[in-house]
Design a protein around this motif. Structure first.
Motif, PDB file in Angstrom:
ATOM      1  N   UNK A 133       2.799   8.695 -17.636  1.00 37.39           N
ATOM      2  CA  UNK A 133       2.305   8.128 -17.319  1.00 37.39           C
ATOM      3  C   UNK A 133       3.031   6.377 -17.721  1.00 37.39           C
ATOM      4  N   UNK A 134       1.925   5.705 -16.965  1.00 38.55           N
ATOM      5  CA  UNK A 134       3.050   4.026 -16.542  1.00 38.55           C
ATOM      6  C   UNK A 134       2.829   3.327 -18.118  1.00 38.55           C
ATOM      7  N   UNK A 153       3.022  -2.071  -5.153  1.00 36.31           N
ATOM      8  CA  UNK A 153       4.333  -3.092  -4.596  1.00 36.31           C
ATOM      9  C   UNK A 153       4.617  -4.152  -4.190  1.00 36.31           C
ATOM     10  N   UNK A 154       4.384  -5.012  -5.032  1.00 38.53           N
ATOM     11  CA  UNK A 154       4.073  -6.649  -5.042  1.00 38.53           C
ATOM     12  C   UNK A 154       5.266  -7.366  -4.218  1.00 38.53           C
ATOM     13  N   UNK A 155       5.339  -8.179  -3.259  1.00 41.04           N
ATOM     14  CA  UNK A 155       5.706  -8.690  -2.575  1.00 41.04           C
ATOM     15  C   UNK A 155       7.146  -9.497  -3.123  1.00 41.04           C
ATOM     16  N   UNK A 215       1.714  -7.328 -10.437  1.00 43.85           N
ATOM     17  CA  UNK A 215       1.731  -5.412  -9.830  1.00 43.85           C
ATOM     18  C   UNK A 215       1.074  -4.298 -10.288  1.00 43.85           C
ATOM     19  N   UNK A 216      -0.007  -4.664 -10.990  1.00 47.82           N
ATOM     20  CA  UNK A 216      -0.422  -3.331 -11.479  1.00 47.82           C
ATOM     21  C   UNK A 216      -1.496  -3.034 -10.682  1.00 47.82           C
ATOM     22  N   UNK A 217      -2.400  -1.812 -11.275  1.00 49.70           N
ATOM     23  CA  UNK A 217      -3.635  -1.256 -10.184  1.00 49.70           C
ATOM     24  C   UNK A 217      -4.729  -2.486  -9.585  1.00 49.70           C
ATOM     25  N   UNK A 218      -4.371  -3.725 -11.591  1.00 48.37           N
ATOM     26  CA  UNK A 218      -6.232  -4.681 -11.251  1.00 48.37           C
ATOM     27  C   UNK A 218      -5.193  -5.512 -10.289  1.00 48.37           C
TER      28      UNK A 218
END
Length: 437
Positions: free
Chosen positions: A344-345, A364-366, A287-290
């Motif tokens: 910072x994340x 947001x990963x379901x 669920x990160x940006x990549x």
């Protein structure tokens, strides 16, 4: 049983490992399997990927074709294959397919980027059936914001120790058309061979999906085309199992998810996966940006296993110039992608990027949301965090892995990266883990 290419022994016994595939017997703990190939049998008997050594990859490719490949990506985003000759530890393979690999790692490339610094996928068998080295035909030369790539190498070691499917990783000296060499980490790409190695008992109609960087986990309808969000990397051409999973986690009630998800997902493995990514302080996960994850669906059990991928930001690594802990080798803080006014994340220890649960807050990963909304599964995840902190960090396993990689790089690449840098980046990994703990 998960089969590991790099098997870490207890710290007191040392962690050196040797992988010699094809043409010789292999043990169960090596995770290797004998393979047949049309490649010359004599070379296959001696081909090996010893992970305690730094290997050499020399690529010869037409300069015009290479430039056009890069320009095509810059103009269209398409990653085209080109033919090249590739020499691995002195063994040359002709008519090999190479192409650019990655997304965020390609943001800053130009046609003038030194070719040895490009993240590349190498398929020995793209144009010649059966071409392989040590039983493997598909490799990825990884990019990393640290000089040694130790953070990703160590993360893959620990992934195996956590009982999760990992992948072979070797330190490599890479050159293109006689250029200077660059120190990189090269890993086995996840393909049919990898599936056979790690899921040997899977059903014949099993599927390996890869979540695309720009893809979505949303429900788009029963008859929608999900190929833009998930690519089939191995196995049957079948999106139905994935469609069913997305339907459940996006549309199902809490009660329905609690009743049906255990029959569709390896709950235990997923809890361990989420805990692992938290323990190694990797915000760029499922669920990160990549959007980094593979999904393996086993047709014999009907269940998915989430497979970890892309750990070049593990241990607080920065996406734009920072090594482990978010520090560049010169000691300055690496620049961060995103709103500079936001906290910072990553880089503040495991859990700092998301006080509300596992994973990063950037996507947001379901599947993650459905899992962590269940109190029983959330408790399982939390217990796994504690267990992994003990078994991976407190036990000395992390320190043993760092020591091994430092020794490997010092012996085989100190002319490319200063000994001080190797030590500094190793120490930063240990410091990141200590902060998280």
């Amino acid at each position: 049983m998960t089969k590991n290419f790099r098997f870490l022994l207890p710290a007191a016994a040392g962690v050196a490992s040797l992988l010699v595939l094809s043409g010789c017997a292999v043990t169960e703990t090596s995770g290797a399997r004998p393979t047949s190939s049309s490649t010359d049998s004599a070379s296959m008997k001696t081909a090996s990927l010893d992970q305690t050594q730094v290997h050499e990859i020399a690529i010869t490719v037409d300069e015009t074709a290479l430039t056009e490949m890069i320009q095509t990506y810059l103009d269209t985003g398409e990653k085209e294959w080109v033919s090249a000759s590739v020499t691995i530890d002195g063994e040359t393979f002709d008519n090999v397919g190479i192409k650019l690999k990655g997304k965020s790692s390609l943001r800053s490339i130009t046609v003038d980027t030194p070719a040895q610094d490009l993240p590349l996928r190498i398929r020995l068998d793209k144009y010649v059936d059966g071409q392989e080295f040590a039983g493997i035909s598909d490799f990825t030369i990884r990019s990393n914001s640290s000089e040694t790539s130790m953070n990703e190498a160590v993360a893959l070691d620990l992934l195996s120790e956590a009982g999760l499917a990992s992948t072979l990783a070797i330190a490599t000296r890479v050159s293109v058309n006689g250029s200077e060499e660059a120190l990189t980490l090269t890993v086995q790409n996840l393909d049919d061979t990898w599936v056979d190695d790690y899921f040997p008992d899977a059903g014949g109609d099993s599927v390996l999906y890869k979540a695309e960087a720009d893809g979505e986990w949303s429900w788009q309808g029963e008859d929608a085309d999900y190929s833009a969000s998930f690519d089939i990397e191995a196995g049957a051409d079948d999106y139905q199992p994935l469609i069913d999973l997305l339907d459940l986690v996006n549309n199902g009630s809490a009660e329905k998810i609690a009743a049906e998800l255990p029959g569709m997902l390896d709950i235990d493995s997923f809890a361990t996966y989420l805990a692992f990514e938290e323990v190694i302080d990797n915000f760029d996960d499922i669920d990160g940006p990549g959007n980094n994850a593979y999904l393996f669906w086993d047709s014999s059990t009907g269940r998915f296993t989430v497979v970890a991928w892309d750990h070049n930001l593990a241990f607080g690594g920065s996406p734009t110039g920072g090594g482990p802990g978010g520090q560049r080798p010169d000691g300055e803080q690496g620049e961060r992608i995103g709103d500079p006014d936001q906290a910072p994340p990553f880089g503040g220890g495991a859990g700092a990027q998301n006080a509300g649960g596992p994973g990063g807050m950037t996507r947001d990963n379901p599947l993650v949301s459905a899992f962590t909304a269940n109190s029983e599964w959330l408790a399982l995840y939390e217990s796994r965090v504690t267990e992994l902190e003990s078994s991976l960090i407190d036990s000395g396993t992390l320190e043993a892995s760092v020591d091994e990689w430092e020794n490997t790089l010092t012996a085989g690449a100190s002319d490319l990266v200063a000994d001080e840098t190797i030590t500094t980046e190793g120490d930063a990994i240990l410091a990141s883990a200590a902060t998280a703990d």
